[in-house]
Design a protein around this motif. Structure first.
Motif, short mmCIF file in Angstrom:
data_model
loop_
_atom_site.label_atom_id
_atom_site.label_comp_id
_atom_site.label_asym_id
_atom_site.label_seq_id
_atom_site.Cartn_x
_atom_site.Cartn_y
_atom_site.Cartn_z
N VAL A 195 0.87 -1.44 0.04
CA VAL A 195 0.10 0.08 0.06
C VAL A 195 0.90 1.10 -0.12
O VAL A 195 0.68 2.36 -0.74
CB VAL A 195 -1.04 0.16 1.28
N VAL A 233 2.57 1.93 -3.20
CA VAL A 233 1.62 2.15 -4.36
C VAL A 233 1.13 3.67 -4.41
O VAL A 233 1.11 4.54 -5.28
CB VAL A 233 0.46 1.42 -4.65
N ARG A 234 0.82 4.17 -2.88
CA ARG A 234 0.49 5.47 -2.75
C ARG A 234 1.53 6.66 -3.26
O ARG A 234 1.34 7.58 -4.06
CB ARG A 234 -0.03 5.58 -1.28
N ASP A 254 2.03 6.76 -6.86
CA ASP A 254 0.95 7.75 -7.45
C ASP A 254 1.18 9.31 -7.15
O ASP A 254 0.99 10.16 -8.02
CB ASP A 254 -0.39 7.60 -6.83
N ARG A 255 1.81 9.57 -6.02
CA ARG A 255 2.30 10.96 -5.76
C ARG A 255 3.24 11.48 -6.79
O ARG A 255 3.18 12.47 -7.22
CB ARG A 255 2.75 11.32 -4.33
N LEU A 289 3.73 10.11 -9.73
CA LEU A 289 3.10 10.56 -11.14
C LEU A 289 2.55 11.83 -11.16
O LEU A 289 2.69 12.45 -12.14
CB LEU A 289 1.77 9.51 -11.39
N GLY A 290 2.05 12.38 -10.14
CA GLY A 290 1.45 13.62 -10.12
C GLY A 290 2.50 14.55 -10.58
O GLY A 290 2.57 15.63 -11.04
N ILE A 332 -4.92 0.69 -10.48
CA ILE A 332 -5.03 1.80 -9.69
C ILE A 332 -3.79 2.89 -10.32
O ILE A 332 -4.50 3.83 -10.21
CB ILE A 332 -4.33 1.55 -8.08
N LEU A 333 -2.86 2.60 -10.75
CA LEU A 333 -1.69 3.41 -11.19
C LEU A 333 -2.03 3.73 -12.66
O LEU A 333 -1.93 4.95 -12.94
CB LEU A 333 -0.61 3.00 -11.06
#
Lengths: 95, 274
Positions: free
Chosen positions: B146, B149-150, B153-154, B156-157, B201-202
């Protein structure tokens, strides 16, 4: 006895919720939430501060009693400002 | 035309340096002149993974400050031709890396290299931001877990907004997902996020899946990037990933547990019955 143990072990194994599923659900929720925040304009915090300063100029408000939210819908964004006014003012308005 | 690749993740310990080292070796062994740069200022480690820690004389910050030339600081890899390593500095000065400094060094390197692999530090501080700023493509290293993955994602932002390409409006940098430390057995048991879970998710193109492997620690112990261990599952998975990065169509391997002899026996019988 041994056989009974083996059977309970086996049923426990099936009964146990699969943790990966839980992980996926939690991630989907938090990431979609964070993606919305990521897209929020940088000026939101500054604008919030300025708005509060203006309101505070006229009304004695507690800055903790103010909530600013930006809601995004298809095609438009709604800026919601919730201010809880102090009781004294409420009474003044009633009179 | 040079291509700058950033290897990033946000979270630490997921395999950025392992990936940077193996990718650099993979690209160089295919004949591309490749450099790999350690952006983790103060916590230099790429040199250990590449096995050149005793040959470091000058570093990235020396070059930026003009205390050494680029050619003096670049370490030629002993095993792979066309491969060079630019180690990080061990200074505690947080501001040692500057945007202009990194830009100048990368510009100079761009004249001679085909690929520059930037090994990003963990976190979202200056080192990580500068590692991604000049990149053309990004390899986002993620564990099926978890927090990783979170954090991915940050990242990727940040990749979509805080890069030179994004700022100049030259379009997105290409993003690739590399899933590492994958354990098909634990996925089958329902205790690890599966490839399709993370993918969903990603939602970025998948470059490769590196299985959890004994070979990775063995490789770092001996200072030889795991991709060199062509017998190992992780080494082969890295080779596949490099091939995909270069546009080849390679099927994914190591996604499923090897069936044990009992299962194999049963599947044989099933086939016979059919």
């Amino acid at each position: 006895m041994n056989i009974a143990n083996a059977i309970t072990k086996l049923t426990d194994r099936f009964r146990r919720t699969q943790s990966a599923k839980c992980a996926k659900e939690r991630l989907q929720i938090i990431i979609s939430h964070e993606r919305i925040q990521r897209d929020q304009p940088d000026y939101l915090a500054a604008m919030q501060r300025d708005l509060l300063d203006v309101i505070a100029k006229y009304v004695a408000i507690d800055k903790n009693d103010v909530r600013v939210e930006l809601e995004r819908q298809e095609g438009c964004s709604i800026l919601e400002l919730n201010v809880i006014l102090p009781q004294a003012l409420d009474k003044a308005l009633e009179l | 035309m040079v291509k700058i690749i950033v290897v990033t993740s946000g979270k630490g310990g997921v395999g950025k340096t392992t990936t940077s080292a193996s990718f650099a070796v993979g690209l160089a062994s295919r004949g591309y002149k490749t450099a790999v740069i350690d952006f983790d200022i103060g916590l230099r480690n790429l040199d250990l993974i590449m096995g050149c820690e005793r040959r470091v004389v000058y570093d990235f910050v020396n070059v930026i400050r003009g205390e050494a030339t680029l050619n003096q600081a670049l370490i030629r890899d002993k095993h792979t031709k066309e491969l060079f390593i630019l180690p990080a500095s061990q200074t505690r000065d947080k501001d040692a890396l500057t945007l202009e400094g990194v830009g100048t060094v990368l510009d100079e390197m761009s004249k001679t290299f085909d690929y520059i692999v930037c090994d990003s530090p963990a976190g979202i501080e200056r080192g990580a931001q500068l590692a991604m700023y000049f990149a053309d493509s990004a390899i986002v290293v993620t564990n099926p877990e978890v927090s990783s993955v979170r954090d991915s994602d940050r990242m990727l932002g940040l990749l979509s907004s805080k890069t030179k390409r994004a700022e100049e409006g030259r379009g997105h940098i290409t993003e690739h997902l590399l899933l590492t430390r994958y354990s098909p057995k634990r996925v089958a048991n329902g205790d690890m996020l599966s490839l399709s879970d993370v993918n969903e998710i990603l939602a970025i193109p998948l470059l490769g899946v590196i299985p959890e492997s004994q070979a990775v620690l063995r490789a770092s112990n001996s200072g030889v990037p795991v991709i060199v261990d062509t017998e190992s599952d992780a080494g082969q998975a890295y080779m596949d990933a490099v091939a995909r990065f270069l546009g080849e169509d390679v099927p994914f391997r190591f996604l499923h547990e090897k069936p044990n002899w009992l299962k194999r026996l049963f599947s044989f019988k099933e086939k016979e019955a059919i």
